[in-house]
Enzyme design. Sequence first.
Site, PDB file in Angstrom:
ATOM      1  N   GLY A 189      -1.823   1.506  -4.719  1.00 38.40           N
ATOM      2  CA  GLY A 189      -3.001   0.772  -4.288  1.00 38.40           C
ATOM      3  C   GLY A 189      -4.265   1.331  -4.877  1.00 38.40           C
ATOM      4  N   TYR A 240      10.156  -1.605 -10.005  1.00 37.61           N
ATOM      5  CA  TYR A 240       8.800  -1.560 -10.549  1.00 37.61           C
ATOM      6  C   TYR A 240       7.816  -0.702  -9.766  1.00 37.61           C
ATOM      7  CZ  TYR A 240       4.048  -2.897 -11.679  1.00 37.61           C
ATOM      8  OH  TYR A 240       2.732  -2.848 -12.012  1.00 37.61           O
ATOM      9  N   CYS A 274       0.791  -1.217   0.000  1.00 32.68           N
ATOM     10  CA  CYS A 274       0.000   0.000   0.000  1.00 32.68           C
ATOM     11  C   CYS A 274       0.824   1.267   0.000  1.00 32.68           C
ATOM     12  CB  CYS A 274      -0.851   0.009   1.258  1.00 32.68           C
ATOM     13  SG  CYS A 274      -1.626  -1.562   1.581  1.00 32.68           S
ATOM     14  N   ASN A 303       1.873  -0.179   5.434  1.00 32.65           N
ATOM     15  CA  ASN A 303       2.381  -0.740   4.189  1.00 32.65           C
ATOM     16  C   ASN A 303       3.436  -1.769   4.561  1.00 32.65           C
ATOM     17  OD1 ASN A 303       4.671   0.388   1.608  1.00 32.65           O
ATOM     18  ND2 ASN A 303       3.244  -1.299   1.550  1.00 32.65           N
ATOM     19  N   GLY A 304       3.212  -3.004   4.163  1.00 31.82           N
ATOM     20  CA  GLY A 304       4.171  -4.049   4.494  1.00 31.82           C
ATOM     21  C   GLY A 304       3.439  -5.334   4.808  1.00 31.82           C
TER      22      GLY A 304
HETATM   23  P1  AMP Z   1       3.789 -10.937 -16.390  1.00 28.32           P
HETATM   24  O1  AMP Z   1       2.975 -10.530 -17.564  1.00 28.32           O
HETATM   25  O2  AMP Z   1       3.004 -11.772 -15.416  1.00 28.32           O
HETATM   26  O3  AMP Z   1       5.098 -11.568 -16.730  1.00 28.32           O
HETATM   27  O4  AMP Z   1       4.128  -9.614 -15.558  1.00 28.32           O
HETATM   28  C1  AMP Z   1       5.109  -8.755 -16.001  1.00 28.32           C
HETATM   29  C2  AMP Z   1       4.567  -7.376 -16.197  1.00 28.32           C
HETATM   30  O5  AMP Z   1       3.855  -6.969 -15.019  1.00 28.32           O
HETATM   31  C3  AMP Z   1       5.681  -6.397 -16.405  1.00 28.32           C
HETATM   32  O6  AMP Z   1       5.328  -5.550 -17.484  1.00 28.32           O
HETATM   33  C4  AMP Z   1       5.790  -5.629 -15.092  1.00 28.32           C
HETATM   34  O7  AMP Z   1       6.011  -4.261 -15.328  1.00 28.32           O
HETATM   35  C5  AMP Z   1       4.464  -5.842 -14.404  1.00 28.32           C
HETATM   36  N1  AMP Z   1       4.606  -6.181 -12.965  1.00 28.32           N
HETATM   37  C6  AMP Z   1       5.664  -6.656 -12.335  1.00 28.32           C
HETATM   38  N2  AMP Z   1       5.418  -6.857 -11.015  1.00 28.32           N
HETATM   39  C7  AMP Z   1       4.148  -6.478 -10.812  1.00 28.32           C
HETATM   40  C8  AMP Z   1       3.297  -6.418  -9.651  1.00 28.32           C
HETATM   41  N3  AMP Z   1       3.727  -6.788  -8.462  1.00 28.32           N
HETATM   42  N4  AMP Z   1       2.039  -5.966  -9.827  1.00 28.32           N
HETATM   43  C9  AMP Z   1       1.589  -5.598 -11.045  1.00 28.32           C
HETATM   44  N5  AMP Z   1       2.343  -5.638 -12.170  1.00 28.32           N
HETATM   45  C10 AMP Z   1       3.609  -6.064 -12.064  1.00 28.32           C
END
Ligand code: AMP
Length: 490
Positions: free
Chosen positions: A43, A260, A16, A117-118
Amino acid sequence: MPNGRDATHSGPTEKCGVVGVSLEERDAARPLYYSLYALQHRGQESAGIVTHDGFQQHSHVEMGLVGDAFGEDDIADLRGSAGIGHVRYPTAGSVNKSCAQPFTVSFKSGALGLSHNGNLVNADEVREELAAQGHAFTSDGDTEVIAHDLARNLLESDLVRAVKRTMGRIHGSYSLTITHDDTVLGVRDPEGNRPLCIGELEDGYVLASESAAIDTLDGELVRDVRPGELVVLHPGGEGFDSYQLFERENTAHCFFEHVYFARPDSVIDDELVYEVRRELGRQLWEEGGIETDVVMPVPDSGRAFASGYAEAAQEEGSGVEFAEGLMKNRYVGRTFIMPTQDERERAVRLKLNPIKSTVEGKTVTLIDDSIVRGTTSTQLVDLLKDCGAEEVHMRIGAPPIVAPCYMGIDMATREELIAADKSVEEIREAIAADSLSYLSTEAVAEALGRSQADLCLGCVTGEYPYDVEGEETDREVTRPEIGGVAGADD
Ligand code: AMP
């Protein structure tokens, strides 16, 4: 394992954004509202604000985005110059108002509001202990456990001692903003896993998960809250006190915040996220650069990586051209939270559309920050080839994600992680790229200017800086070899 659930599956763990504000005279609600807007990326499931006017606590918590959760009347009703706010990360299966925050509790010696957050790793244990002492719980989230423990300690000790006792009792990652009546507190866990910073406003102080929220309020970033530190904002916005309650030899800053999660325009632990991402991109070229006609980012997450990569390539005389070859539909939510694989695949297509002329007949290097399930990369390689790309080479600005996050970022279950049981070459084959390479953990540490021992790299090493209570037993981490470029010699 938090709350008795399989921590590898979505549940009400807390991923969050938190804020806290203490002002001289004006109401805190509006600046809190604006700063939550600035943290919306952290979030989207629920948003909430708790304020205190010196006599009484006021609270408004709603499901949905910040803009939908508050009306003009709600803001007007949130009286008082001290307050905290929260945005909660979406997790499938936990769309539930009882988990929305800030959490509030009133007890004999005052009113508490708490934003977290955590993720705690011993919440069950503390909950059971408190329940045995007669505390009644209304949710199964960690935050309520922290609030009750603190309320109990405040009955016996002063504020600083009570916070110290609670910090000594709870284990895991936590950045907290708290209201105790009209005093606003900020607390960061002793390893500093999640970010939290302090900002100065014209008429007061602000605490926020990310400095971008301080910028939005035209404030100045003072500094990060230190791992193990309690910050107490004086009522009336006249300054703050600092108490270093715990000190550890090593920190465990989450590297994925920089890769990210955080906004590129935020400064976290003294580093501008945008610059870190560009440096990661530069390292990516150093470790696995490939000569192609164009280099393009997966928007928006891959943009800073791709610009660093292209810059480093051009400095070395490469003729590679930076191009925006994929256009993003801003109105589609995160593909990641779609409940089924089919919907996730459809959502990638809804979200990203190629500009045919930039890829047709070209060799392409496509850059993203991470591969989680592999859905995005598989779809995009396919899409670019359909548009006439001759070759598509994937470069990823983080190491392979081989294990779930237990510290507050919703990744995926272990079974869903494409890198959990595949080598880089097998992943390349699965996503049908012409070549694939990831960044090494060494390069990540270098770009962040920290030793690996001071970072939480749990999702890429399977080794966590917190005791994740027996979860390791079902965690067979197969680490793909990193550094080489899969498919490079094909
Ligand atoms: P995937 O399609 O499942 O391989 O997810 C990779 C994509 O999701 C990449 O474009 C990342 O920028 C994004 N991404 C990575 N980690 C997260 C996360 N925790 N929550 C949402 N999106 C994510």
